[in-house]
Every structure is written in structure tokens, then in C-alpha cells.
Motif scaffolding. Structure first.
Motif, PDB file in Angstrom:
ATOM      1  N   UNK A 136       5.365  -4.128   3.831  1.00 13.66           N
ATOM      2  CA  UNK A 136       6.821  -4.082   3.869  1.00 13.66           C
ATOM      3  C   UNK A 136       7.294  -3.176   5.014  1.00 13.66           C
ATOM      4  N   UNK A 137       6.627  -2.054   5.160  1.00 11.75           N
ATOM      5  CA  UNK A 137       7.011  -1.114   6.230  1.00 11.75           C
ATOM      6  C   UNK A 137       6.752  -1.741   7.610  1.00 11.75           C
ATOM      7  N   UNK A 138       5.595  -2.423   7.703  1.00 12.29           N
ATOM      8  CA  UNK A 138       5.284  -3.092   8.978  1.00 12.29           C
ATOM      9  C   UNK A 138       6.324  -4.167   9.274  1.00 12.29           C
ATOM     10  N   UNK A 139       6.693  -4.932   8.239  1.00 10.30           N
ATOM     11  CA  UNK A 139       7.706  -5.986   8.438  1.00 10.30           C
ATOM     12  C   UNK A 139       9.038  -5.373   8.840  1.00 10.30           C
ATOM     13  N   UNK A 140       9.409  -4.255   8.207  1.00  8.88           N
ATOM     14  CA  UNK A 140      10.678  -3.599   8.553  1.00  8.88           C
ATOM     15  C   UNK A 140      10.650  -3.091   9.984  1.00  8.88           C
TER      16      UNK A 140
END
Length: 172
Positions: A136-140
Motif C-alpha cells: 500500500x505504501x509503495x502504491x501510494x
């Protein structure tokens, strides 16, 4: 002791004899005779009563001795039974202790296995959670970077080509 006795003498009639030895013998015979005549019944009765009470006491003592021997025998049997029962109880207690010990060890092993499985599951869950948060952090970050770089790279011609391509994909 001076005793008077009447004796017949030869010619003179009755008189007193003061000879101690002769008179004591006569007195003793008379006393023995009186004692024998009157004392025989009394002494016989007393001795008979005494003999009877002694016989009863002996019989009572023999009876009590027999009862004591029977009681001793019974108590020895009771003691033997109690010792046998105690041995059985000790053996049963040892067997029960062994079984309980084995059950406790088995339960402890099962509990350890459950705790390991729970820990493994918790670790797996935590890993998945970390991986989801990381994705999720990478996607954000990727989206944020794309939003930052997109306006500078997106030209009007490129924007028109992208819209046309998206429409074409929707039409299919």
C-alpha cells in the motif's frame, strides 16, 4: 502354763497331777479332739469355699487367657489385612501418579504445539500485514510520484492519444 488335770491314782482316788509333761500331752490331745470335732465342719466349709473360689478364679483366668489369645489372633489378622490393603493403596497411588504424570506431559506437549502453531500463525499474519502495508505504501508513493511527474511529462498531444486509447479499450 500350768494345767490342772484330774487323774485316777491307785488307792487314793482322784487328785491333781502337777507334772507338766504328762499334763501337756493330755491337754494337747483334748484340744486336738475338740478342734477336730468342732473345727472340722468350719474348716471343711471354709476350705471348700476357698477351693471353689480358687477354681472359679482359675477357670476365669483361663477363659480370659483364651479370649485374649483369640483377640490377639484377630488383631494380627486385622493387621495383616491392613498391611495388605496399605500395599494395594500404595501400588494404586503409584500407578495413578504415573498415569497423571504421563497425561500432564502429553497435555504440556500438546499445549506447546498449539502455542507454536499460534505463534507461527501470528508470525504469518504479521508478515502478511507488513507486506500489505508495504504494498500500500509503495502504491501510494508510486501514485504520488506519478502525480508529481505526470503534469510535467503530459503534453497535450500525449494526453489526446491516451484518451483515445482509453476510449478504444472501453469500446472493445
Amino acid at each position: 502354763m500350768i494345767s490342772l488335770s484330774l487323774l485316777a491314782t491307785e488307792g487314793s482316788g482322784f487328785g491333781l497331777n502337777f507334772d507338766l509333761l504328762e499334763t501337756n500331752l493330755i491337754n494337747l490331745v483334748i484340744i486336738w479332739g475338740v478342734l477336730f470335732y468342732f473345727g472340722r465342719k468350719f474348716l471343711g466349709k471354709t476350705l471348700s469355699t476357698r477351693r471353689s473360689s480358687i477354681e472359679e478364679a482359675i477357670l476365669d483366668a483361663e477363659r480370659r487367657q483364651q479370649e485374649a489369645q483369640e483377640s490377639l489372633k484377630q488383631q494380627e489378622e486385622n493387621l495383616a489385612q491392613a498391611q495388605s490393603k496399605a500395599k494395594e493403596i500404595v501400588a494404586a497411588a503409584k500407578e495413578n501418579a504415573s498415569k497423571v504424570s504421563e497425561e500432564i506431559l502429553a497435555q504440556a506437549k500438546a499445549d506447546v504445539e498449539k502455542m507454536k502453531a499460534a505463534a507461527d500463525q501470528d508470525v504469518t499474519f504479521q508478515q502478511e500485514k507488513v507486506m500489505r502495508e508495504l504494498r500500500q505504501r509503495i502504491a501510494e508513493l508510486a501514485l504520488q510520484r506519478a502525480e508529481e511527474e505526470l503534469p510535467s511529462r503530459l503534453t497535450p498531444d500525449l494526453q489526446t492519444a491516451l484518451v483515445d486509447k482509453s476510449i478504444a479499450l472501453l469500446g472493445d
